[in-house]
Design a protein around this motif. Structure first.
Motif, mmCIF file in Angstrom:
data_model
loop_
_atom_site.group_PDB
_atom_site.id
_atom_site.type_symbol
_atom_site.label_atom_id
_atom_site.label_comp_id
_atom_site.label_asym_id
_atom_site.label_seq_id
_atom_site.Cartn_x
_atom_site.Cartn_y
_atom_site.Cartn_z
ATOM 1 N N ALA A 1 19.344 -26.031 -13.502
ATOM 2 C CA ALA A 1 18.625 -27.206 -13.993
ATOM 3 C C ALA A 1 17.120 -27.021 -13.833
ATOM 4 C CB ALA A 1 19.088 -28.455 -13.247
ATOM 5 N N GLY A 2 16.709 -26.446 -12.700
ATOM 6 C CA GLY A 2 15.295 -26.171 -12.488
ATOM 7 C C GLY A 2 14.760 -25.161 -13.484
ATOM 8 N N PHE A 3 15.590 -24.177 -13.815
ATOM 9 C CA PHE A 3 15.229 -23.164 -14.809
ATOM 10 C C PHE A 3 14.954 -23.834 -16.150
ATOM 11 C CE2 PHE A 3 16.224 -20.107 -18.111
ATOM 12 C CZ PHE A 3 15.715 -18.907 -17.650
ATOM 13 N N MET A 4 15.836 -24.743 -16.569
ATOM 14 C CA MET A 4 15.663 -25.408 -17.848
ATOM 15 C C MET A 4 14.479 -26.358 -17.834
ATOM 16 S SD MET A 4 17.544 -24.128 -20.060
ATOM 17 C CE MET A 4 16.902 -25.297 -21.258
ATOM 18 N N ASP A 5 14.238 -27.013 -16.706
ATOM 19 C CA ASP A 5 13.054 -27.875 -16.595
ATOM 20 C C ASP A 5 11.784 -27.074 -16.846
ATOM 21 O OD1 ASP A 5 14.592 -30.093 -16.009
ATOM 22 O OD2 ASP A 5 14.300 -29.946 -13.832
ATOM 23 N N GLN B 1 10.788 -14.459 -20.888
ATOM 24 C CA GLN B 1 9.727 -14.376 -19.881
ATOM 25 C C GLN B 1 10.093 -15.138 -18.623
ATOM 26 O OE1 GLN B 1 6.937 -12.398 -20.326
ATOM 27 N NE2 GLN B 1 6.835 -12.749 -18.101
ATOM 28 N N LEU B 2 10.779 -16.265 -18.793
ATOM 29 C CA LEU B 2 11.176 -17.053 -17.633
ATOM 30 C C LEU B 2 12.157 -16.283 -16.757
ATOM 31 C CD1 LEU B 2 10.684 -19.751 -16.322
ATOM 32 C CD2 LEU B 2 12.514 -20.727 -17.705
ATOM 33 N N PHE B 3 13.071 -15.548 -17.369
ATOM 34 C CA PHE B 3 13.994 -14.713 -16.593
ATOM 35 C C PHE B 3 13.251 -13.601 -15.863
ATOM 36 C CE2 PHE B 3 17.419 -16.406 -19.377
ATOM 37 C CZ PHE B 3 18.371 -16.676 -18.404
ATOM 38 N N PRO C 1 12.755 -11.926 -11.310
ATOM 39 C CA PRO C 1 13.950 -11.138 -11.622
ATOM 40 C C PRO C 1 15.046 -11.180 -10.569
ATOM 41 C CG PRO C 1 12.092 -9.711 -11.036
ATOM 42 C CD PRO C 1 11.550 -11.095 -11.195
ATOM 43 N N VAL C 2 14.673 -11.198 -9.307
ATOM 44 C CA VAL C 2 15.689 -11.202 -8.255
ATOM 45 C C VAL C 2 16.538 -12.464 -8.331
ATOM 46 C CG1 VAL C 2 16.080 -11.259 -5.776
ATOM 47 C CG2 VAL C 2 14.375 -9.699 -6.716
ATOM 48 N N VAL C 3 15.862 -13.604 -8.402
ATOM 49 C CA VAL C 3 16.585 -14.871 -8.468
ATOM 50 C C VAL C 3 17.348 -14.988 -9.781
ATOM 51 C CG1 VAL C 3 16.331 -17.388 -8.521
ATOM 52 C CG2 VAL C 3 14.980 -16.024 -6.909
ATOM 53 N N SER C 4 16.730 -14.581 -10.882
ATOM 54 C CA SER C 4 17.384 -14.693 -12.192
ATOM 55 C C SER C 4 18.662 -13.873 -12.252
ATOM 56 C CB SER C 4 16.434 -14.230 -13.299
ATOM 57 O OG SER C 4 15.329 -15.091 -13.412
#
Length: 207
Positions: free
Chosen positions: A68-72, A95-97, A101-104
C-alpha cells in the motif's frame, strides 16, 4: 462535528504506523533474507510489539502495508508529474522498484509466496493512460485499451520477476518494460502516428 482530540489521535497513529513501516524497510535492508519478526520491527521503531500488531497486523499484513505504501508513493509521483502518458507510468513504476532494490525484491518474493492480491496496482494508471492516448487520436478508436494495458502489464511483470531474480539489471528492466509498451503502441497506432511509433520501437529494439 469532528472532535479535535480524535483527529490528533489519528494523526499520532498514522505517524507511528509510518515509523513502523520505515523500521521494517530498515530491517530488510540490513538482513534481506532474514525472517522479519514483530519484535525486531518494534525494537527498531521504538514501540511495543503490541503496537505493531494493532496498527499493522500479523506478519503477513506487513507485506500488504508495504504494498500500500508502494502504491501511495507511485500515485504521488504520477500526480506530481502532471501529464501521465503510458511511458511515464511505466518509467515511474520501474524507477520505484529500483530505487529501493533490497526491499522491492523481498516484497515481490513475499507477494508470490503469500498469494497476495494487490488492491491497487500500477495497471490502473496504465489503463487510464492508454485510454487517454486513444482519446488523443494516437491509437485507433477501435482499440480496447484495457486489454492492451493488460498485455503490457503482463510483459512488465515478466521483466520484474527477471529483475527480482537478478537475471537482469536495472537498465535492462526498464528497457524491457518500455519495449513491451512500444510494441503495443505501434501495433495499435492510428495511421498518422504509426511511422513515429514504429521508429521508436525499432530504436528501442536495437538497444
Amino acid at each position: 462535528m469532528p472532535v479535535v482530540g480524535e483527529g490528533l489521535r489519528e494523526q499520532h497513529k498514522a505517524r507511528r504506523r509510518a515509523r513502523i513501516l520505515d523500521a521494517t524497510r530498515e530491517v530488510l535492508r540490513e538482513r534481506p533474507d532474514s525472517v522479519i519478526s514483530t519484535e525486531r520491527i518494534a525494537e527498531r521503531a521504538g514501540v511495543a510489539p503490541a503496537t505493531v500488531y494493532n496498527l499493522i497486523g500479523p506478519r503477513d499484513k506487513i507485506w500488504e502495508a508495504l504494498a500500500a505504501g508502494f502504491m501511495d508513493e507511485l500515485e504521488q509521483r504520477l500526480v506530481a508529474m502532471g501529464d501521465r502518458g503510458p511511458g511515464e507510468v511505466v518509467k515511474s513504476t520501474v524507477q520505484l522498484f529500483v530505487d529501493d532494490p533490497v526491499v522491492s525484491r523481498r516484497m515481490v518474493r513475499e507477494w508470490e509466496e503469500s498469494g497476495l492480491v494487490l488492491e491497487r496496482s500500477p495497471l490502473i494508471h496504465l489503463r487510464r493512460a492508454m485510454a487517454d492516448t486513444r482519446t488523443q487520436g494516437v491509437l485507433r478508436p477501435d482499440i480496447d485499451t484495457d486489454a492492451l494495458a493488460i498485455v503490457v502489464g503482463t510483459a512488465c511483470v515478466g521483466a520484474l520477476h527477471q529483475w527480482v531474480a537478478t537475471l537482469i539489471d536495472d537498465d535492462r528492466f526498464l528497457a524491457r518494460a518500455l519495449f513491451a509498451l512500444d510494441v503495443a503502441l505501434a501495433a495499435a497506432a492510428a495511421d498518422p502516428h504509426r511511422d513515429r511509433l514504429l521508429a521508436t520501437l525499432r530504436t528501442r529494439g536495437a538497444v
